[in-house]
Design a protein around this motif. Structure first.
Motif, PDB file in Angstrom:
ATOM      1  N   ASN A  96      32.501  27.771  27.132  1.00  0.00           N
ATOM      2  CA  ASN A  96      32.902  27.952  25.827  1.00  0.00           C
ATOM      3  C   ASN A  96      33.471  26.702  25.183  1.00  0.00           C
ATOM      4  N   THR A 136      26.559  35.238  19.231  1.00  0.00           N
ATOM      5  CA  THR A 136      27.548  34.235  19.788  1.00  0.00           C
ATOM      6  C   THR A 136      27.694  34.217  21.316  1.00  0.00           C
ATOM      7  N   HIS A 138      29.915  34.365  24.922  1.00  0.00           N
ATOM      8  CA  HIS A 138      30.829  35.264  25.319  1.00  0.00           C
ATOM      9  C   HIS A 138      32.324  34.417  25.182  1.00  0.00           C
ATOM     10  N   ILE A 139      33.016  34.383  24.187  1.00  0.00           N
ATOM     11  CA  ILE A 139      34.160  33.540  23.941  1.00  0.00           C
ATOM     12  C   ILE A 139      35.056  34.147  22.975  1.00  0.00           C
ATOM     13  N   ASP A 140      36.245  34.486  23.526  1.00  0.00           N
ATOM     14  CA  ASP A 140      37.122  35.379  23.108  1.00  0.00           C
ATOM     15  C   ASP A 140      37.874  34.577  21.871  1.00  0.00           C
ATOM     16  N   ASN A 167      29.425  39.625  20.611  1.00  0.00           N
ATOM     17  CA  ASN A 167      29.348  39.548  22.157  1.00  0.00           C
ATOM     18  C   ASN A 167      30.809  39.044  22.512  1.00  0.00           C
ATOM     19  N   THR A 168      31.954  39.453  22.100  1.00  0.00           N
ATOM     20  CA  THR A 168      33.127  38.910  22.274  1.00  0.00           C
ATOM     21  C   THR A 168      34.233  39.989  21.890  1.00  0.00           C
ATOM     22  N   TYR A 171      38.277  39.011  18.065  1.00  0.00           N
ATOM     23  CA  TYR A 171      37.430  38.231  16.898  1.00  0.00           C
ATOM     24  C   TYR A 171      37.881  38.529  15.668  1.00  0.00           C
ATOM     25  N   ASN A 193      28.357  44.620  21.081  1.00  0.00           N
ATOM     26  CA  ASN A 193      27.915  43.843  22.200  1.00  0.00           C
ATOM     27  C   ASN A 193      26.268  43.941  22.208  1.00  0.00           C
ATOM     28  N   ALA A 198      29.417  42.636  27.371  1.00  0.00           N
ATOM     29  CA  ALA A 198      30.607  42.271  26.998  1.00  0.00           C
ATOM     30  C   ALA A 198      31.538  43.379  26.147  1.00  0.00           C
ATOM     31  N   THR A 200      33.544  44.564  23.478  1.00  0.00           N
ATOM     32  CA  THR A 200      34.048  43.990  22.121  1.00  0.00           C
ATOM     33  C   THR A 200      35.047  44.890  21.450  1.00  0.00           C
TER      34      THR A 200
END
Length: 338
Positions: A96, A136, A138-140, A167-168, A171, A193, A198, A200
Motif C-alpha cells: 500500500n 482500489t 486493499h488500503i484503508d 475494496n477497502t 474510505y 467489495n 474485503a 467495506t
C-alpha cells in the motif's frame, strides 16, 4: 572589499543551485504518441507525465510501486481507452502506498478511463470520458475524489457512468461537479467489495452538484442516479430498509444535484442494495400562462385629465365656456343702452 565579494559570490552560487534543487524535487516527463507506449511509468516517483496533443489509441500505464504521480493531458490529446495504475494480475504483492497521491486530469477518452489505485489519495478531475472506473488495492482510509468530469456514455452507452470499487474500509468518497449522460444502467455505482475479499464500509460519501442528464436507458425499473451495495454500513446485503445514514445520503442526493426533466419513470434518486429504493421528486410543473382578454367595445373610464374626443383637450372646453360668458355680458350691456 574581499568579504563583500566573497558574500556576493556565495549568494550567486546559491542562486544558480536553486533551480537544480527544484528540478530534482519535481520531475516532468513529456509524453507524445510516439513514446507513450515505451515509457516505464513505474520507474519514478514524484513525477508528472504530461501528454501532448495527438491520438494515442488504447494505452496502459502501470505505476507498480511509484508514488505521488500525476497524469495530465493537453487539449487535443485523445484516447480510445486509458488504463492507469497497478497491474491487477502481476502486482499481487504490491505494498500500500500510504501518503501517496495519484492525480489524473484533463484527458479526453472516448471509452473507459480505468484507474487501479494503491495510493492513499486518488483525484480524478476535469476529464471527458465514456465512463470512469476506479478500483482500489486493499488500503484503508483512502480518499477518492471524482471532480468536474464529463461522462458521455460512449457511442454505445456504458452500463455505469462512474463505477467505484473501493475494496477497502473507512474510505472517503467525493463525487461532485460531474455531468453524466447516455448511461444504460445506474449513473453512479459503488460496489463495496468487488471480489468479496474485503470488508467495506464508507466513512463518508458526498454526491453533490452533479448534473444527471440521462441514465436508465435500458428501460428497466429502478435505475438510480446513485447505487451502492456490499457496504456493511450503508447497504448490507440482508437489509430490508435503509438506515438513518443511508436516508441522509439519499436526501442529500435528491436535494443537491440537478436531474433532467426528461428522465423516465424508471429513473430514481438512489438505490441501497436492491431493497432501499429512493424515488426522485416529480419535476415541478409549470403553471398555465395567464391570458388577459380586453373587450375593445367597453368604454374606458375617463379621468379628470382625459382629452375630450370631440373638441380636444379640457383646456379647449374651458376656453369655450369663457367666451360664452363674455358674450352674455356683452348682450346684457347692449340691453341697458337701449
Amino acid at each position: 572589499m574581499k568579504k563583500f565579494l566573497s558574500l556576493a559570490l556565495a549568494l550567486l552560487m546559491l542562486a544558480v543551485m536553486l533551480p537544480v534543487v527544484s528540478l530534482a524535487d519535481t520531475t516532468e516527463v513529456e509524453v507524445n504518441p510516439q513514446n507513450a507506449a515505451t515509457i516505464n511509468y513505474g520507474a519514478t516517483s514524484n513525477v508528472t507525465y504530461k501528454f501532448a496533443k495527438g491520438d494515442y489509441g488504447k494505452l496502459q500505464a502501470f505505476l507498480r510501486s511509484s508514488e505521488n504521480v500525476t497524469f495530465t493531458a493537453e487539449e487535443g490529446a485523445n484516447f480510445e481507452r486509458l488504463e492507469i495504475g497497478y497491474h491487477a494480475g502481476q502486482d499481487v504483492n504490491l505494498a500500500n502506498k500510504t501518503n501517496s497521491t495519484l492525480t489524473v486530469q484533463g484527458f479526453t477518452v472516448t471509452g473507459d478511463l480505468f484507474i487501479n489505485a494503491a495510493d492513499q489519495k486518488v483525484i480524478v478531475q476535469n476529464n471527458t470520458a465514456g465512463n470512469i472506473t476506479i478500483k482500489t488495492h486493499h488500503i484503508d482510509n483512502m480518499d477518492i475524489q471524482v471532480l468536474n468530469n464529463e461522462i458521455t456514455g460512449g457511442e454505445t452507452a456504458f452500463k455505469y457512468g462512474i463505477y467505484i470499487v473501493p475494496n477497502t474500509t473507512n474510505y472517503d468518497l467525493t463525487i461532485t461537479g460531474n455531468k453524466l449522460s447516455n448511461i444504460k444502467d445506474h449513473a453512479i455505482s459503488v460496489q463495496g467489495n468487488g471480489d468479496g475479499s474485503a470488508v467495506t464500509a464508507a466513512k463518508s460519501i458526498a454526491v453533490n452538484n452533479n448534473t444527471f442528464n440521462s441514465y436508465g436507458l435500458d428501460g428497466k425499473s429502478n435505475r438510480a442516479a446513485f447505487k451502492i451495495w456490499n457496504d456493511t454500513t450503508l447497504a448490507p446485503e440482508n437489509s430490508q430498509t435503509i438506515n438513518k445514514a443511508a436516508a441522509a445520503l439519499a436526501a442529500s442526493i435528491k436535494s443537491s444535484n440537478t436531474f433532467s426533466k426528461e428522465l423516465g419513470e424508471q429513473c430514481i434518486a438512489a438505490l441501497f442494495y436492491d431493497s432501499g429504493v429512493v424515488k426522485l421528486d416529480p419535476p415541478a410543473e409549470e403553471g398555465p400562462t395567464q391570458i388577459v382578454i380586453i373587450d375593445r367595445t367597453e368604454d374606458t373610464p375617463k379621468t379628470d385629465d382625459q382629452k375630450n374626443p370631440a373638441t380636444g383637450a379640457n383646456d379647449m372646453v374651458a376656453a369655450a365656456a369663457a367666451l360664452m360668458a363674455v358674450a352674455a355680458l356683452g348682450m346684457a350691456a347692449l340691453s341697458r343702452k337701449k
